[in-house]
Each structure stands twice: as C-alpha cells, then as structure tokens.
Design an enzyme around this catalytic site. Structure first.
Site, PDB file in Angstrom:
ATOM      1  N   ASP A   1     -49.160  -4.598 -40.539  1.00  0.00           N
ATOM      2  CA  ASP A   1     -49.561  -4.802 -39.144  1.00  0.00           C
ATOM      3  C   ASP A   1     -49.450  -3.528 -38.309  1.00  0.00           C
ATOM      4  O   ASP A   1     -49.891  -3.486 -37.163  1.00  0.00           O
ATOM      5  CB  ASP A   1     -48.763  -5.938 -38.498  1.00  0.00           C
ATOM      6  CG  ASP A   1     -47.275  -5.635 -38.349  1.00  0.00           C
ATOM      7  OD1 ASP A   1     -46.831  -4.528 -38.718  1.00  0.00           O
ATOM      8  OD2 ASP A   1     -46.542  -6.519 -37.854  1.00  0.00           O
TER       9      ASP A   1
ATOM     10  N   SER B   1     -39.160  -6.700 -31.050  1.00  0.00           N
ATOM     11  CA  SER B   1     -39.140  -7.375 -32.350  1.00  0.00           C
ATOM     12  C   SER B   1     -38.491  -6.591 -33.483  1.00  0.00           C
ATOM     13  O   SER B   1     -37.890  -7.187 -34.379  1.00  0.00           O
ATOM     14  CB  SER B   1     -40.559  -7.784 -32.758  1.00  0.00           C
ATOM     15  OG  SER B   1     -41.416  -6.660 -32.800  1.00  0.00           O
TER      16      SER B   1
ATOM     17  N   HIS C   1     -44.360  -3.179 -37.520  1.00  0.00           N
ATOM     18  CA  HIS C   1     -43.030  -3.522 -38.010  1.00  0.00           C
ATOM     19  C   HIS C   1     -42.685  -2.805 -39.309  1.00  0.00           C
ATOM     20  O   HIS C   1     -43.572  -2.426 -40.076  1.00  0.00           O
ATOM     21  CB  HIS C   1     -42.920  -5.041 -38.208  1.00  0.00           C
ATOM     22  CG  HIS C   1     -43.119  -5.819 -36.950  1.00  0.00           C
ATOM     23  ND1 HIS C   1     -44.307  -6.448 -36.652  1.00  0.00           N
ATOM     24  CD2 HIS C   1     -42.291  -6.036 -35.904  1.00  0.00           C
ATOM     25  CE1 HIS C   1     -44.201  -7.043 -35.467  1.00  0.00           C
ATOM     26  NE2 HIS C   1     -42.987  -6.805 -34.998  1.00  0.00           N
TER      27      HIS C   1
END
Length: 281
Positions: A254, A39, A257
């Site tokens: 989080d 990601s 990221h």
C-alpha cells in the site's frame, strides 16, 4: 498551646509519611515510554508467534479494555502484540521494548503506553483542536476515537499519570506524518503537543527526549516519503528531538505501512537511538 503544637507535629508526620510512601512506590528502575501517532505507531503489521513471546521485564499499560486479551484499562500486563487496542497489529513499540530489555541491565524494566489513531493528523493530539477534529472525523475513524472517549491526548495523560506512580517516564515515541504530508508547520504542531505533555506531566525536556520516526522510505515504495525531509528538521524546532531512520525497513504494497519485518527493524532503530541517549546520561 500544647494541643496546637501536637496537631502541627502530627500533620508534619502524616505529610512526611505520605511523601515517603509515594517516593518509595516510584521505582527509578522502571522506565516508561509514551507512544503516540497514527497507524504505523498504532500497529498495522500482522504479528506472528515470535511477537507474542513475553519477557518478565517488558510491560504494557492497557489503554482500553480488551476482554478477549484478558486486559483491563489502566492495568499493567506482560507486553505482547497487540499493544495498542484489541485488534491492532505489530508496532515499533514492540521491538523497541524488547530490544531495550535485551540490552539494558537486568534490574531495568520497561513499560510502554500506546495511544494512537490510524489516519489521524497531529492536530488530533492538540487539545485546542481535538474537539473540532473529532467532530469532523470520517466515519471509519469514529470507533477508534470512541475507544479513547474521543480524546486520545487526555487518555495518554491520564495513563501516564497512573504510570508515574510506579516508574519514571524516560521518553516519548512518535510516529506520525502521513496525514500531514507536505505540512511545513508540522514541526511546530509537534512541538506544541510535546510541550503540552511535558507541562501536564511535570517533566523536563532534557530528561524526556522525543523520538520521531521517519515514514516508509522512497526506496521501500513509500507514498509519503517526501514528508521525511520535513520530519528530519524537527530537532531544529525541538532540540531534544531525535529522528529515527526508516532506511532498510521493509514496507507492504500500500506504500504507507511497514511489513512485520519492517516494524521489527524500526522498533530496533528506536531502541538504538534511546540506548545512545541513555549512555550519555
């Protein structure tokens, strides 16, 4: 006899013409970089107006169809976020390319190809395990995989071969490891993918370095920061690998990221490393 000689000469002429045309079409000043990972390479950051300003020397090869962005699979476009798929975000590749065109001579153009899948293990890009990985993939990942016809590695290779008709592949950018945290075999798994790309694209490792980025650091609240110690060992397994520091790159809450500012800085870090490599050549 004369007819046979004429046919042979005609064949040689046609081969020479074809070879010459192919060589001419490949612009040595068009530098192409392959990008893959999960990601953070895919692009998780919310991009802002400054991230959508284009530069005529920075291009992206569309990895999927995105009608809403006016992009068709397999065609080149001015590079602007999102670079990966239709609804992805800011990625290190954005400011990697922007920094290179800023720092390199004006006759050099940069192209990126980004094929990444959020949440994936490195095994997804290993052709020996792709099918089984896709078969067991969680529901939330299936649409991302489907966008690449369930084979991201093959999609990257096909696009890279298209790109080789226009320019020269100069490097491979990797940002992956969160899903492999603690996996001591990760360097060997990365080596297999890297060497497969080199083989399938007829590239030499000495000419095409692997730039592997660190994960969100512990100082920035990274939950997978322990993986960085394994990532840092990659050059021992792949001599042409270079580790890109994530120090000073901001994260979000989080713990996985980067923030938009963090992605911009990480992309600049990738570019700084590549510029040093280019200066040595």
């Amino acid at each position: 006899m004369r007819q046979t000689q004429f046919k042979m000469l005609l064949l040689i002429f046609l081969v020479c013409c074809f070879t010459g045309t192919t060589a001419f079409a490949q612009d040595k000043n068009f530098h192409i970089y392959l990008c893959l990972g999960q990601s953070n390479m895919e692009g998780h950051g919310q991009f802002e107006p400054q991230d959508t300003i284009t530069n005529s020397r920075f291009h992206v090869l569309a990895a999927v169809d995105c009608p809403e962005l006016g992009r068709q699979y397999g065609k080149w476009y001015p590079a602007r976020a999102p670079l990966t798929r239709c609804h992805t975000g800011l990625t290190p590749a954005d400011y990697f390319g922007r920094t290179l065109v800023e720092k390199l001579p004006k006759n050099i153009e940069i192209g990126v190809i980004n094929v990444s899948v959020g949440g994936c293990h490195i095994q997804l890009f290993d052709q020996d395990s792709t099918a089984s990985y896709v078969a067991k993939a969680p529901e939330w990942m299936k649409s991302m995989l489907a966008a690449y016809d369930n084979n991201p590695y093959e999609r990257l290779v096909v696009l890279a071969k298209m790109a080789q008709q226009k320019g020269i592949i100069k490097g491979i950018l990797l940002h992956q490891g969160e899903s492999n945290t603690g996996d001591r075999e990760w360097p060997n798994k990365v080596k297999k993918v890297y060497e497969s790309l080199l083989h399938d694209l007829h590239l030499n490792a000495e000419d095409v370095p692997l730039l592997a980025g660190e994960l969100l650091s512990a100082e920035a609240g990274g939950k997978c920061a322990s993986m960085n110690s394994i990532i840092q060992t990659l050059p021992a397994t792949i001599p042409t690998a270079h580790i890109i520091s994530s120090a000073g790159c901001q994260g979000i809450g989080d713990g996985l990221h980067f923030s938009p500012a963090g992605y911009r800085q990480l992309g600049k870090n990738y570019a700084a490393s590549m510029l040093k490599i280019l200066q040595k050549k």
